[in-house]
Design a protein around this motif. Structure first.
Motif, PDB file in Angstrom:
ATOM      1  N   SER A  32     -12.999 -47.630  -2.430  1.00 10.33           N
ATOM      2  CA  SER A  32     -12.008 -46.558  -2.417  1.00 10.33           C
ATOM      3  C   SER A  32     -12.591 -45.420  -3.229  1.00 10.33           C
ATOM      4  CB  SER A  32     -10.689 -47.034  -3.041  1.00 10.33           C
ATOM      5  OG  SER A  32     -10.899 -47.420  -4.380  1.00 10.33           O
ATOM      6  N   TYR A  33     -11.826 -44.340  -3.354  1.00 11.73           N
ATOM      7  CA  TYR A  33     -12.355 -43.204  -4.094  1.00 11.73           C
ATOM      8  C   TYR A  33     -12.421 -43.531  -5.583  1.00 11.73           C
ATOM      9  CZ  TYR A  33     -11.444 -40.431   0.032  1.00 11.73           C
ATOM     10  OH  TYR A  33     -11.442 -39.942   1.294  1.00 11.73           O
ATOM     11  N   THR A  34     -13.639 -43.507  -6.123  1.00  4.19           N
ATOM     12  CA  THR A  34     -13.767 -43.650  -7.568  1.00  4.19           C
ATOM     13  C   THR A  34     -13.780 -42.278  -8.237  1.00  4.19           C
ATOM     14  OG1 THR A  34     -16.174 -43.722  -7.284  1.00  4.19           O
ATOM     15  CG2 THR A  34     -15.026 -45.825  -7.375  1.00  4.19           C
ATOM     16  N   LEU A  35     -14.181 -41.251  -7.463  1.00  2.00           N
ATOM     17  CA  LEU A  35     -14.197 -39.873  -7.954  1.00  2.00           C
ATOM     18  C   LEU A  35     -14.945 -39.766  -9.284  1.00  2.00           C
ATOM     19  CD1 LEU A  35     -10.529 -38.757  -7.148  1.00  2.00           C
ATOM     20  CD2 LEU A  35     -12.568 -38.504  -5.740  1.00  2.00           C
ATOM     21  N   PHE A 146     -11.782 -45.818   7.243  1.00  4.67           N
ATOM     22  CA  PHE A 146     -11.069 -47.083   7.465  1.00  4.67           C
ATOM     23  C   PHE A 146     -11.383 -48.067   6.345  1.00  4.67           C
ATOM     24  CE2 PHE A 146     -10.470 -51.230   9.560  1.00  4.67           C
ATOM     25  CZ  PHE A 146      -9.186 -51.063  10.072  1.00  4.67           C
ATOM     26  N   TYR A 147     -12.643 -48.121   5.955  1.00  2.00           N
ATOM     27  CA  TYR A 147     -13.053 -49.009   4.863  1.00  2.00           C
ATOM     28  C   TYR A 147     -12.401 -48.605   3.543  1.00  2.00           C
ATOM     29  CZ  TYR A 147     -16.195 -51.405   1.585  1.00  2.00           C
ATOM     30  OH  TYR A 147     -16.707 -52.187   0.580  1.00  2.00           O
ATOM     31  N   ALA A 148     -12.328 -47.284   3.297  1.00  4.23           N
ATOM     32  CA  ALA A 148     -11.763 -46.791   2.041  1.00  4.23           C
ATOM     33  C   ALA A 148     -10.296 -47.160   1.899  1.00  4.23           C
ATOM     34  CB  ALA A 148     -11.938 -45.275   1.956  1.00  4.23           C
ATOM     35  N   TYR A 149      -9.549 -47.081   2.988  1.00  2.00           N
ATOM     36  CA  TYR A 149      -8.102 -47.300   2.915  1.00  2.00           C
ATOM     37  C   TYR A 149      -7.687 -48.743   3.204  1.00  2.00           C
ATOM     38  CZ  TYR A 149      -7.088 -42.325   2.443  1.00  2.00           C
ATOM     39  OH  TYR A 149      -7.009 -41.028   1.970  1.00  2.00           O
ATOM     40  N   GLU A 150      -8.504 -49.480   3.967  1.00  2.00           N
ATOM     41  CA  GLU A 150      -8.099 -50.824   4.382  1.00  2.00           C
ATOM     42  C   GLU A 150      -8.704 -51.933   3.519  1.00  2.00           C
ATOM     43  OE1 GLU A 150      -6.205 -51.890   7.184  1.00  2.00           O
ATOM     44  OE2 GLU A 150      -5.576 -49.834   7.607  1.00  2.00           O
ATOM     45  N   MET A 151      -9.851 -51.642   2.903  1.00  2.00           N
ATOM     46  CA  MET A 151     -10.512 -52.672   2.110  1.00  2.00           C
ATOM     47  C   MET A 151      -9.625 -53.089   0.937  1.00  2.00           C
ATOM     48  SD  MET A 151     -13.161 -54.523   2.075  1.00  2.00           S
ATOM     49  CE  MET A 151     -14.058 -55.619   0.988  1.00  2.00           C
ATOM     50  N   GLY A 152      -9.397 -54.377   0.808  1.00  2.00           N
ATOM     51  CA  GLY A 152      -8.564 -54.886  -0.280  1.00  2.00           C
ATOM     52  C   GLY A 152      -7.126 -55.121   0.125  1.00  2.00           C
ATOM     53  N   VAL A 153      -6.677 -54.460   1.200  1.00  2.00           N
ATOM     54  CA  VAL A 153      -5.297 -54.650   1.656  1.00  2.00           C
ATOM     55  C   VAL A 153      -5.252 -55.290   3.041  1.00  2.00           C
ATOM     56  CG1 VAL A 153      -4.399 -52.749   0.276  1.00  2.00           C
ATOM     57  CG2 VAL A 153      -5.168 -52.306   2.608  1.00  2.00           C
ATOM     58  N   ASN A 154      -6.374 -55.243   3.747  1.00  2.00           N
ATOM     59  CA  ASN A 154      -6.454 -55.853   5.080  1.00  2.00           C
ATOM     60  C   ASN A 154      -7.275 -57.136   4.972  1.00  2.00           C
ATOM     61  OD1 ASN A 154      -6.925 -56.521   7.792  1.00  2.00           O
ATOM     62  ND2 ASN A 154      -6.936 -54.370   8.408  1.00  2.00           N
ATOM     63  N   SER A 163     -16.070 -52.760   9.179  1.00  2.00           N
ATOM     64  CA  SER A 163     -15.375 -51.499   9.408  1.00  2.00           C
ATOM     65  C   SER A 163     -16.112 -50.640  10.436  1.00  2.00           C
ATOM     66  CB  SER A 163     -15.241 -50.735   8.087  1.00  2.00           C
ATOM     67  OG  SER A 163     -14.586 -49.504   8.280  1.00  2.00           O
ATOM     68  N   LEU A 164     -17.436 -50.595  10.325  1.00  2.00           N
ATOM     69  CA  LEU A 164     -18.232 -49.817  11.268  1.00  2.00           C
ATOM     70  C   LEU A 164     -18.155 -50.423  12.667  1.00  2.00           C
ATOM     71  CD1 LEU A 164     -19.979 -47.277  11.118  1.00  2.00           C
ATOM     72  CD2 LEU A 164     -21.972 -48.741  10.793  1.00  2.00           C
TER      73      LEU A 164
END
Length: 218
Positions: A32-35, A146-154, A163-164
């Motif tokens: 996810s975004y670590t920024l 998709f990976y950023a938003y779904e990883m950890g919750v899907n 994801s790719l």
């Protein structure tokens, strides 16, 4: 002025590539975004280049109103909103933070579009190259988001490779056994097949035209 604009265009292309690379590394580093600081510095530098390119072309444009109408979106994505919020010490609410956090994604999509446009205008087979870059670029970016938003919750998503693969199955309209659970993922699940249905006929038309041209030459 033309020389300056040519230089800023090249710098903008380099900045666009840097945005895509930095966004990819940032997302893949934590799912996810670590920024982190390095990511924010790259985003700021790219925004400064985009702004300089925008105002240089604005100064050279004979019709300022038409230029604004055609390029307002570039100005929108060129403003480093997250950096400004950090400098001012503002702590936005959760909803506003999610909006601000999604703007680098929009900037990355704009960077891909800019690169596609440049390749299309500088290659003799511009249609084919722009087609390939559009499909590959946006499919990769969709997989990244998709990976950023779904990883950890899907529970069905275990790696960026999955994801790719999901993104490529989506753009080919075949589909994959990974179903999105977030709102962003569901939007991508609709957008990718739509992109595929629009782009694959273009490729078919290009091949038919190329074959017809070669047959006529023979």
């Amino acid at each position: 002025m033309k020389r300056i604009i040519h230089i800023t265009n090249i710098l903008s292309l380099i900045a666009g590539v840097a945005i895509i690379v930095s966004l990819s590394l940032d997302i893949l580093a934590g799912g996810s975004y670590t920024l982190d600081e390095g990511y924010m510095e790259v985003q700021l530098a790219a925004c400064i280049i985009f702004l300089f390119d925008f105002f240089a072309r604005l100064a050279d444009s004979p019709d300022k109103k038409r230029f604004w109408a055609a390029n307002w979106f570039m100005l929108f994505v060129s403003i480093p909103y997250l950096n400004i919020v950090g400098w001012l010490g503002i702590e936005p609410g959760k909803d506003w933070y999610l909006v601000l956090k999604s703007l680098p994604i929009i900037r990355g999509i704009w960077a891909i579009w800019m690169i596609v446009g440049w390749v299309a205008s500088h290659k003799s087979s511009g249609l084919l190259w722009s087609y390939l870059l559009t499909v590959c670029g946006f499919t990769y970016f969709a997989g990244l988001i998709f990976y950023a938003y779904e990883m950890g919750v899907n529970p069905h998503l275990t790696s960026f490779g999955n994801s790719l693969w999901w993104a490529w199955m989506g753009v080919t309209t075949v589909g994959a056994a990974i179903f999105p659970v977030t709102s962003v993922g569901k939007v991508l699940a609709v957008a990718l097949p739509s992109l595929g249905m629009m782009m694959f006929p273009v490729f078919t038309v290009y091949l038919i035209s190329s074959l017809k041209k070669k047959n006529e030459e023979k």
